[in-house]
Design a protein around this motif. Sequence first.
Motif: not given
Length: 147
Positions: A79-82, A142-146
Amino acid sequence: MTTKWTITIDCADPALVARFWCTALGYTESDPPEGWDTWGDWLTALNVPEAEWNDGASISDPNGVLPSISFLKVPEPRTSKNRLHLDLQVAGGRAEPQHLREQRIRTFAQTLTEAGATVVREVPMDNTTTLDHLWLKDPEGNDFCVV
């Protein structure tokens, strides 16, 4: 004394999300418990109905160094940003020439989008237009970054 830990990601389809993260991290499906040839054999021995076999999944570093990651089927949607996310560090650090860093980030992100990720935003270095990292979402958001 340290505490043994793993990361668990809540999701709707553990097998799908586990396959994506195997691609992203170079991990493999975790081996079944000692004494069992397959997860299916183990689940059958425990009388787990086949309809519940995708209620969880686990992936591991094939070198046995980094923590394993578990995936747990949950009924509620994200429902929201990790507040917690992984940074996949592929660029080589800020000491590397910027054009190489950016090329590595974009090439790796392309592989991940082909595996089901979505690019949310390009994030520049502070007060510049130079790429610092990409913010992405896995196949279930699900958020993640590179970086």
